[in-house]
Write a protein that holds these residues in place. Sequence first.
Motif, mmCIF file in Angstrom:
data_model
loop_
_atom_site.group_PDB
_atom_site.id
_atom_site.type_symbol
_atom_site.label_atom_id
_atom_site.label_comp_id
_atom_site.label_asym_id
_atom_site.label_seq_id
_atom_site.Cartn_x
_atom_site.Cartn_y
_atom_site.Cartn_z
ATOM 1 N N UNK A 90 0.842 -1.206 0.000
ATOM 2 C CA UNK A 90 0.000 0.000 0.000
ATOM 3 C C UNK A 90 0.873 1.251 0.000
ATOM 4 N N UNK A 91 0.288 2.355 -0.424
ATOM 5 C CA UNK A 91 1.041 3.608 -0.420
ATOM 6 C C UNK A 91 1.236 4.085 1.014
ATOM 7 N N UNK A 92 0.154 4.193 1.776
ATOM 8 C CA UNK A 92 0.232 4.591 3.187
ATOM 9 C C UNK A 92 -1.082 4.263 3.868
ATOM 10 N N UNK A 93 -1.044 3.330 4.821
ATOM 11 C CA UNK A 93 -2.257 2.920 5.524
ATOM 12 C C UNK A 93 -2.570 3.863 6.678
ATOM 13 N N UNK A 94 -3.859 3.904 7.031
ATOM 14 C CA UNK A 94 -4.285 4.679 8.192
ATOM 15 C C UNK A 94 -5.393 3.925 8.915
ATOM 16 N N UNK A 95 -5.276 3.870 10.237
ATOM 17 C CA UNK A 95 -6.375 3.347 11.058
ATOM 18 C C UNK A 95 -7.381 4.468 11.252
ATOM 19 N N UNK A 96 -8.668 4.107 11.349
ATOM 20 C CA UNK A 96 -9.704 5.122 11.521
ATOM 21 C C UNK A 96 -10.746 4.642 12.528
ATOM 22 N N UNK A 97 -10.562 4.976 13.810
ATOM 23 C CA UNK A 97 -11.571 4.613 14.820
ATOM 24 C C UNK A 97 -12.843 5.436 14.594
ATOM 25 N N UNK A 98 -13.977 4.765 14.466
ATOM 26 C CA UNK A 98 -15.207 5.459 14.102
ATOM 27 C C UNK A 98 -16.414 4.890 14.837
ATOM 28 N N UNK A 99 -17.423 5.724 14.974
ATOM 29 C CA UNK A 99 -18.750 5.259 15.388
ATOM 30 C C UNK A 99 -19.411 4.592 14.189
ATOM 31 N N UNK A 110 -13.656 9.623 10.864
ATOM 32 C CA UNK A 110 -12.601 9.483 11.861
ATOM 33 C C UNK A 110 -11.844 10.779 12.094
ATOM 34 N N UNK A 111 -11.265 10.849 13.263
ATOM 35 C CA UNK A 111 -10.367 11.922 13.662
ATOM 36 C C UNK A 111 -9.023 11.731 12.946
ATOM 37 N N UNK A 112 -8.113 12.661 13.135
ATOM 38 C CA UNK A 112 -6.762 12.467 12.630
ATOM 39 C C UNK A 112 -6.121 11.303 13.377
ATOM 40 N N UNK A 113 -5.176 10.615 12.709
ATOM 41 C CA UNK A 113 -4.636 9.389 13.277
ATOM 42 C C UNK A 113 -3.129 9.310 13.041
#
Length: 300
Positions: free
Chosen positions: A136-145, A259-262
């Motif tokens: 992947x280019x750049x993964x991000x986790x995203x905690x969400x409701x 999501x917020x910034x991570x």
Amino acid sequence: MSDPLLFEALYQGRRHVGFGLPEHGAPQTLYPVADGRLAQAFIDTDGSATALKAALADDATALTVAADDPELRLLPPLLPTATGKALLSGFMGTHKKKWGGQSAPEGEFTPPKWFFKGFGEWIRLPGESLTVPADPVALIEEPEVVLVYVNDAEGMPHYAGYTFGNDLCDIGLHRKDPGYNPYCKLCDTAVAPWLFLGEPPTSVNGRVTIERDGATAWEGNFDCGGDALYFRVRDMVRHLFSFPAVRRPHLVNYVLLGADEASFHQGFSIADGDRIRIDVKSHGVAFDNAVRYVTPAPLD
């Protein structure tokens, strides 16, 4: 104090519902329910814990098991057994941080960007691996409701409750070209099995910890409640359900609120084998998943 909650689980090959957050090793009372029975209960009642218990909790058939019984397998809330009967989708750019800290003006609504993540059976549970395309280019986790809705026989959506998820995606691919966003979202999503019975939460906060080789590699706080959003939840949901495609009879919809910034925004790069732990401190639940890079066999 957070809202009451319930969960569904398979035990000895049969579907059950339980009330309250299971505690490790503690006895847990389960009530047998047929596939779709819980979803129908949200249509037939006001969706309160009292009404649901009255409709589903038959003491004559109840059984008690340990929460860590190896035969007990938790399920995504309301997920139908039949494939193609649930959709996972969400909204992008919803947080105030991305709008200069402001809220949308009252009486005005410009819909946020929306994405389709996959079918309900694509959801991964806590402890399961989240697979992503290799390199992947750049993964991000995203905690969400995650809001959960079930449609009745006429296609009218009925709100069931909310849970929490990790909308893992390739933000680097999105930033390379926003038109690649549908590809960016083709990473697994984790959803917690605990369904909170209450209105969409206004305040949700917690902490993300990313482990690499058994040690903490990155950690940071998050806020994903309604008060942190630029858009009002009711406006986003009303607009989404104005489309007939998501109002098909008996369809279950899982809706991610953003999501917020991570970790990505602080320069961290998620790698193959990293474990992402989402600790929703405001609601007393936590879940974790390992990230796995997968390279499918090439087409002939």
